[in-house]
Design an enzyme around this catalytic site. Structure first.
Site, PDB file in Angstrom:
ATOM      1  N   CYS A  86      10.963 -20.911  16.272  1.00 51.93           N
ATOM      2  CA  CYS A  86      12.068 -20.707  17.210  1.00 51.93           C
ATOM      3  C   CYS A  86      13.003 -19.612  16.676  1.00 51.93           C
ATOM      4  O   CYS A  86      12.572 -18.470  16.523  1.00 51.93           O
ATOM      5  CB  CYS A  86      12.796 -22.016  17.496  1.00 51.93           C
ATOM      6  SG  CYS A  86      13.856 -21.920  18.969  1.00 51.93           S
ATOM      7  N   HIS A 191       8.188 -24.689  19.993  1.00 49.69           N
ATOM      8  CA  HIS A 191       8.377 -25.713  18.968  1.00 49.69           C
ATOM      9  C   HIS A 191       7.062 -26.470  18.778  1.00 49.69           C
ATOM     10  O   HIS A 191       6.727 -27.324  19.609  1.00 49.69           O
ATOM     11  CB  HIS A 191       9.483 -26.692  19.389  1.00 49.69           C
ATOM     12  CG  HIS A 191      10.854 -26.132  19.282  1.00 49.69           C
ATOM     13  ND1 HIS A 191      11.618 -26.240  18.129  1.00 49.69           N
ATOM     14  CD2 HIS A 191      11.609 -25.440  20.167  1.00 49.69           C
ATOM     15  CE1 HIS A 191      12.785 -25.659  18.322  1.00 49.69           C
ATOM     16  NE2 HIS A 191      12.809 -25.160  19.548  1.00 49.69           N
ATOM     17  N   GLU A 193       6.410 -28.834  16.801  1.00 45.33           N
ATOM     18  CA  GLU A 193       6.674 -30.263  16.581  1.00 45.33           C
ATOM     19  C   GLU A 193       6.952 -31.001  17.886  1.00 45.33           C
ATOM     20  O   GLU A 193       6.931 -32.241  17.917  1.00 45.33           O
ATOM     21  CB  GLU A 193       7.842 -30.433  15.605  1.00 45.33           C
ATOM     22  CG  GLU A 193       9.229 -30.186  16.156  1.00 45.33           C
ATOM     23  CD  GLU A 193       9.636 -28.720  16.225  1.00 45.33           C
ATOM     24  OE1 GLU A 193      10.803 -28.454  16.547  1.00 45.33           O
ATOM     25  OE2 GLU A 193       8.776 -27.841  15.962  1.00 45.33           O
TER      26      GLU A 193
END
Length: 211
Positions: A86, A191, A193
């Site tokens: 990011c 992202h 995750e």
């Protein structure tokens, strides 16, 4: 072997650590360590730089971590696999143009500028799922299926000077860089995750990547 996730006051460290730990269990790879200590980073076999918020704030936080930027430059120059996520990816650029101009690390020459979708119905920030289009084959995307989706939250994007450094993009009223890379450096605007199986596969590939 260790993978250092850098804590410099910016980034979703808990979620990132949890996803990296999961993929270490599934795919193997180095021990995951969240650290603010440059000496721990110096000894790491892989380095992850997360980032959430404004470019200038993240850059200021990184610069305020005494000795961290110098260690990052040293390790990246030595060929250590590096991933920015990011705003951590945006910091790889030459300059960020958010609330003025802020110099970046200049590892992926280019500029970070405001998203300007051609369709006024598309809102900024770009938030949610979007389909990845792979521009350059790369080991980081091994096993990632065509049409895979990833999760984005951002209002600015990096446009590399050399489009050979753009590994993937998404369409959001214009082509928006989703991943960049060169040599031992990878940057993800999305992202991993938060990107379910696609993100986990990318993390697992990074943990086992030999540039």
């Amino acid at each position: 072997m260790t993978c250092a996730i850098i804590d410099y006051g910016s980034g979703n460290l808990h979620s990132a650590e949890k996803s990296f730990q999961r993929m270490r269990r599934e795919a193997g790879g180095p021990e995951i360590i969240v650290t603010a200590d440059p000496e721990v980073v110096r000894k790491a076999d892989r380095i992850v730089l997360p980032g959430v918020g404004a470019f200038a704030d993240c850059q200021a936080g990184l610069m305020a971590a005494q000795g961290m930027v110098e260690v990052l430059r040293e390790r990246v120059d030595a060929g250590t696999p590096f991933m920015g996520i990011c705003v951590g990816m945006q910091l790889l650029a030459t300059v960020g143009r958010e609330f003025g101009e802020t110099p970046g690390l200049d590892w992926i020459p280019g500029a970070v500028t405001a998203l300007t979708p051609s369709d006024p119905a598309l809102k900024v920030p770009h938030m949610g799922w979007n389909e990845l289009h792979i521009d350059q084959p790369h080991a980081i995307f091994d096993g990632v299926q065509a049409g895979a989706h990833a999760y984005f939250v951002h209002s600015f994007h990096l446009t590399p000077d050399n489009m050979a450094h753009r590994l993937a993009h998404v369409d959001y009223g214009t082509e928006v860089t989703a991943a960049v890379g060169r040599d031992n450096i990878i940057g993800l605007q999305f992202h991993p995750e938060k990107s379910q199986r696609t993100g986990l596969d990318v993390i697992g590939n990074f943990l086992n990547w030999t540039p």
